[in-house]
Design a protein around this motif. Structure first.
Motif, PDB file in Angstrom:
ATOM      1  N   PRO A  51       7.425  14.722  -5.672  1.00  0.00           N
ATOM      2  CA  PRO A  51       8.344  15.997  -5.731  1.00  0.00           C
ATOM      3  C   PRO A  51       7.966  17.104  -4.535  1.00  0.00           C
ATOM      4  O   PRO A  51       8.973  17.631  -3.998  1.00  0.00           O
ATOM      5  N   ASP A  52       6.782  17.015  -3.754  1.00  0.00           N
ATOM      6  CA  ASP A  52       6.435  18.049  -2.609  1.00  0.00           C
ATOM      7  C   ASP A  52       6.826  17.229  -1.505  1.00  0.00           C
ATOM      8  O   ASP A  52       6.840  17.684  -0.332  1.00  0.00           O
ATOM      9  N   GLY A  53       7.290  15.983  -1.507  1.00  0.00           N
ATOM     10  CA  GLY A  53       7.715  15.075  -0.178  1.00  0.00           C
ATOM     11  C   GLY A  53       6.538  14.454   0.472  1.00  0.00           C
ATOM     12  O   GLY A  53       6.801  13.979   1.730  1.00  0.00           O
ATOM     13  N   THR A  54       5.191  14.587  -0.203  1.00  0.00           N
ATOM     14  CA  THR A  54       4.274  14.383   0.964  1.00  0.00           C
ATOM     15  C   THR A  54       3.628  12.782   0.696  1.00  0.00           C
ATOM     16  O   THR A  54       2.751  12.465   1.471  1.00  0.00           O
ATOM     17  N   LEU A  55       4.240  12.364  -0.585  1.00  0.00           N
ATOM     18  CA  LEU A  55       3.998  10.957  -0.582  1.00  0.00           C
ATOM     19  C   LEU A  55       5.129   9.888  -0.901  1.00  0.00           C
ATOM     20  O   LEU A  55       6.259  10.515  -1.379  1.00  0.00           O
ATOM     21  N   ILE A  56       4.777   8.782  -0.835  1.00  0.00           N
ATOM     22  CA  ILE A  56       5.995   7.732  -1.096  1.00  0.00           C
ATOM     23  C   ILE A  56       5.181   6.769  -2.082  1.00  0.00           C
ATOM     24  O   ILE A  56       4.144   6.324  -1.634  1.00  0.00           O
ATOM     25  N   ALA A  57       5.678   6.490  -3.075  1.00  0.00           N
ATOM     26  CA  ALA A  57       5.179   5.511  -3.814  1.00  0.00           C
ATOM     27  C   ALA A  57       6.157   4.134  -3.982  1.00  0.00           C
ATOM     28  O   ALA A  57       7.305   4.369  -3.870  1.00  0.00           O
ATOM     29  N   SER A  58       5.400   3.052  -4.054  1.00  0.00           N
ATOM     30  CA  SER A  58       6.310   1.880  -3.940  1.00  0.00           C
ATOM     31  C   SER A  58       5.421   0.747  -4.871  1.00  0.00           C
ATOM     32  O   SER A  58       4.347   0.851  -5.178  1.00  0.00           O
ATOM     33  N   ALA A  59       6.765   0.140  -5.435  1.00  0.00           N
ATOM     34  CA  ALA A  59       6.466  -1.113  -6.261  1.00  0.00           C
ATOM     35  C   ALA A  59       6.633  -2.428  -5.610  1.00  0.00           C
ATOM     36  O   ALA A  59       7.395  -2.547  -4.920  1.00  0.00           O
ATOM     37  N   SER A  60       6.172  -3.355  -6.003  1.00  0.00           N
ATOM     38  CA  SER A  60       6.132  -4.894  -5.455  1.00  0.00           C
ATOM     39  C   SER A  60       5.902  -6.158  -6.593  1.00  0.00           C
ATOM     40  O   SER A  60       5.282  -5.863  -7.412  1.00  0.00           O
ATOM     41  N   GLY A  61       6.652  -7.185  -5.949  1.00  0.00           N
ATOM     42  CA  GLY A  61       6.315  -8.546  -6.450  1.00  0.00           C
ATOM     43  C   GLY A  61       5.047  -8.869  -6.429  1.00  0.00           C
ATOM     44  O   GLY A  61       4.494  -9.666  -7.205  1.00  0.00           O
ATOM     45  N   ASP A  62       3.984  -8.111  -5.605  1.00  0.00           N
ATOM     46  CA  ASP A  62       2.736  -8.731  -5.548  1.00  0.00           C
ATOM     47  C   ASP A  62       1.865  -8.107  -6.510  1.00  0.00           C
ATOM     48  O   ASP A  62       0.652  -8.095  -6.505  1.00  0.00           O
ATOM     49  N   GLN A  63       2.523  -7.374  -7.805  1.00  0.00           N
ATOM     50  CA  GLN A  63       1.886  -6.878  -8.661  1.00  0.00           C
ATOM     51  C   GLN A  63       1.180  -5.671  -8.738  1.00  0.00           C
ATOM     52  O   GLN A  63       0.224  -5.155  -9.567  1.00  0.00           O
ATOM     53  N   THR A  64       1.176  -4.943  -7.225  1.00  0.00           N
ATOM     54  CA  THR A  64       0.554  -3.649  -7.121  1.00  0.00           C
ATOM     55  C   THR A  64       1.720  -2.421  -6.900  1.00  0.00           C
ATOM     56  O   THR A  64       2.624  -2.596  -6.658  1.00  0.00           O
ATOM     57  N   VAL A  65       1.148  -1.310  -7.081  1.00  0.00           N
ATOM     58  CA  VAL A  65       1.719  -0.090  -6.905  1.00  0.00           C
ATOM     59  C   VAL A  65       0.825   0.525  -5.673  1.00  0.00           C
ATOM     60  O   VAL A  65      -0.215   0.497  -5.647  1.00  0.00           O
TER      61      VAL A  65
END
Length: 636
Positions: A51-65
């Protein structure tokens, strides 16, 4: 692009690819704001900003976030815990929680400040959730399933799930709450649809249509005015969230998906089309212009279209199990959809008097409807041997025929549920198209076995068997004078045959993909074809017959003093090779005997040796002259 997300201030867009790379662009300049974010070892399935724009989160087929710093682009945390492909991530509005959903049928919650998993809750599910979204007040967490099309909402305080909110048969690829929480948008295949999360109402009829392949991600701009979507068609589209159109363009006047069916009005003035983009189109047969924007309303692929004999109504059938009627003059939907089939409705046809409408479905039934009341006729349920893919009334109105996936042809006396004869067995692979001869004594069928067959209805024997196509014969039809049969095939060709002998007369090339539907105009002068290349072509029969009668004919067309061959070469008047035209451009030129192409940006090519400044030569220096008309010399 696989997924996309706006930054909270609307200044940046993050988008990820199938190759595990995340790109961040500045919206105002369209330039990269960071170096590509790399670290995932498999497809990135979801990205979102904090919400504060300082982070990006990503999900992947490699089973990680993973969590990334938006200033430096550095990978801050790698969260491990899921045991299968991670499908989605979503921040809570206060930024204190990060939710992730996986093929392991769990939703996990993480602390984005530490990268640690929240001990509880861990939600065990009966279905795979592949997309997530928090409401703006943080009270609700919505999840959608690609497998079942299920959408559910959880109370974040109690983590209790509501009953199933929606089930869309095409599956949910992505969803998002509007900033004010009043709207939940769902990406279902290649369209985006609204729903009201507060009332749990069914999907509304407001659709965002324009992508040609699956939409993988949707997100709202912070002010809720715009919606961004990322698609497998390699495009990102920005939509006006109120009007549901792209603000940078007018509503599209063409189909964005492959065509499934075409039909011609009885006065040969209009052509109607059905498409995999879930829309129905109506086109002027002379100008190729759309009468109005594509008609939206079906929730899945439009499988078949038909025009009433009085040119008053258009009927369309769909994989959403419904049949719709449209006012041909205004384009408005007439009444509620007819919805009794339990499978894809693959075929629709008006009776010659326009009083009845027959629909055929993969549920192995034919339904007959009274057009004026839109109610099922008393005799209106007809059972077939297998799934129905095509239906047709005989021109004299006495018979109704249906054929389908089992290769059987069934006949009933029109207006009754009485079979006119025992079913015919054409093949074991299935039948894709059927048409009566004008005198109503024969039918022609096109099959999944690449074969055309002509049948005598009375004795049930095949009169002709034509095996010249190289792939499935999708559609067949008789000329009004019974002299010819036209066929369209997955081999990308339209072919004309002698209806008495089965001899090949000519083959029409030009479509760049499967020819799904063909028909003669009522005056017999033209053939109309619809293709998976998203275009409709109108072919001049007389011009084709003239070309077919020239035994020495090889060029596709004569263009001024040059000719264009089948393999794309422009050949000069002395036989010299002038220019090779790639198939991409060849397909947009209405070369004789094609007179009109609908749904394509036309390419005009004029070749005339008498035009000033146009020259031929072996070397390029001989082909261009400057203002002084002296040959340009190459640089040393």
């Amino acid at each position: 692009m696989k997924c996309v997300a706006f930054s909270p201030n609307g200044s940046y867009i993050a988008a990820a690819t199938h190759h595990g790379v995340i790109h961040v662009w500045c919206v105002s300049t369209s330039r990269a704001a960071l170096d590509p974010l790399t670290g995932h070892t498999w497809t990135v399935t979801s990205v979102t900003y904090s919400p504060d724009g300082t982070l990006i989160a990503s999900a992947s087929g490699d089973q990680t976030v993973r969590i990334w710093n938006t200033t430096t682009g550095h990978n801050v945390f790698v969260m491990i815990g899921h045991t299968d492909w991670v499908n989605a991530v979503a921040f809570s509005p206060d930024g204190r929680l990060l939710a992730s959903a996986s093929y392991d049928r769990t939703i996990r919650l993480w602390n984005p400040e530490t990268g640690e998993a929240v001990e509880s809750p861990l939600l065990d599910l009966d279905d795979t959730i592949n997309c997530l979204s928090f409401s703006s007040d943080g009270r609700w967490l919505a999840g959608g399933s690609l497998n079942t099309g299920m959408v559910r909402i959880w109370d974040v305080a109690t983590y209790q799930a509501t009953p199933v909110l929606i089930k869309d048969p095409s599956g949910i690829q992505s969803l998002a709450f509007s900033p004010d929480g009043s709207m939940l948008v769902l990406a279902a295949f290649d369209t985006i649809q609204y729903c009201d999360p507060r009332s749990g109402q069914e999907l509304t009829r407001t659709l965002f249509s324009g992508h040609s392949r699956c939409i993988w991600s949707v997100t709202f701009s912070p002010d809720g005015k715009f919606l961004a979507s990322a698609s497998e068609d390699c495009t990102i589209r920005i939509w006006d969230a109120v009007s549901s159109v792209e603000p940078s363009a007018q509503q599209p006047q063409r189909h964005s998906g492959r065509l499934s069916s075409v039909a011609v009005s009885s006065d040969d003035t209009y052509i109607v089309s059905g498409s995999y983009d879930r829309a129905v189109g109506l086109w002027n047969a002379q100008t190729s212009k759309a009468k109005y924007p594509p008609l939206l309303g079906h929730g899945d692929v439009v499988m078949s279209v038909s025009i009433s004999p009085d040119n008053r109504l258009i009927a369309s059938s769909s994989a959403d199990h419904t049949v719709r009627l449209w006012d041909m003059q205004s384009g408005e939907s007439v009444g509620e959809p007819m919805n009794v089939h339990k499978g894809h409705v693959r075929a629709v046809a008006f009776s010659p008097d326009g009083c009845l409408l027959a629909t055929g479905s993969l549920d192995s039934t034919v339904r007959v409807w009274e057009v004026e009341t839109r109610k099922a006729a008393t005799f209106g349920l007809l059972h077939c041997v297998s799934g129905v893919t095509t239906v047709a009334f005989s021109p004299d109105g006495r018979l109704l025929a249906a054929a389908g996936s089992g290769g059987h042809i069934c006949f009933w006396w029109s207006g009754t549920d009485q079979q006119a004869r025992t079913p015919l067995q054409a093949n074991d692979e299935g039948i894709h198209g059927i048409s009566f001869s004008p005198e109503s004594t024969r039918v022609v069928t096109g099959g999944f076995d690449n074969t055309i067959r002509v049948w005598d209805i009375a004795d049930g024997f095949p009169l002709l068997v034509i095996s010249k196509h190289f792939d499935v014969v999708c559609s067949v039809g008789y000329s009004p004078d019974s002299r010819y049969i036209v066929s369209g095939s997955d081999d990308k060709t339209v072919r004309l045959w002698d209806a008495q002998t089965g001899d090949a007369i000519f083959t029409l090339y030009g479509h760049g993909d499967m020819v799904e539907s063909v028909t003669f105009t009522r005056d017999g002068r033209s053939i109309v074809s619809g293709s998976s290349d998203t275009t409709i072509r109108v072919w001049d029969v007389e011009a084709a017959l003239i070309l077919a009668s020239d035994v020495n004919h090889d060029p596709l067309a004569r263009l001024g003093s040059a000719t264009l061959t089948h393999d794309g070469w422009l050949v000069g008047s002395s036989g010299e090779l002038l220019l090779w035209l790639p198939p991409k451009y060849r397909g947009h030129i209405p070369l004789p005997p094609c007179s009109i192409i609908i749904g394509s940006d036309p390419v005009q090519l004029e070749v005339d040796e008498s035009i000033g400044g146009l020259h031929w030569g072996v070397e390029w220096t001989q082909c261009w002259r400057g203002a002084s008309h002296s040959a340009v010399q190459p640089s040393p």
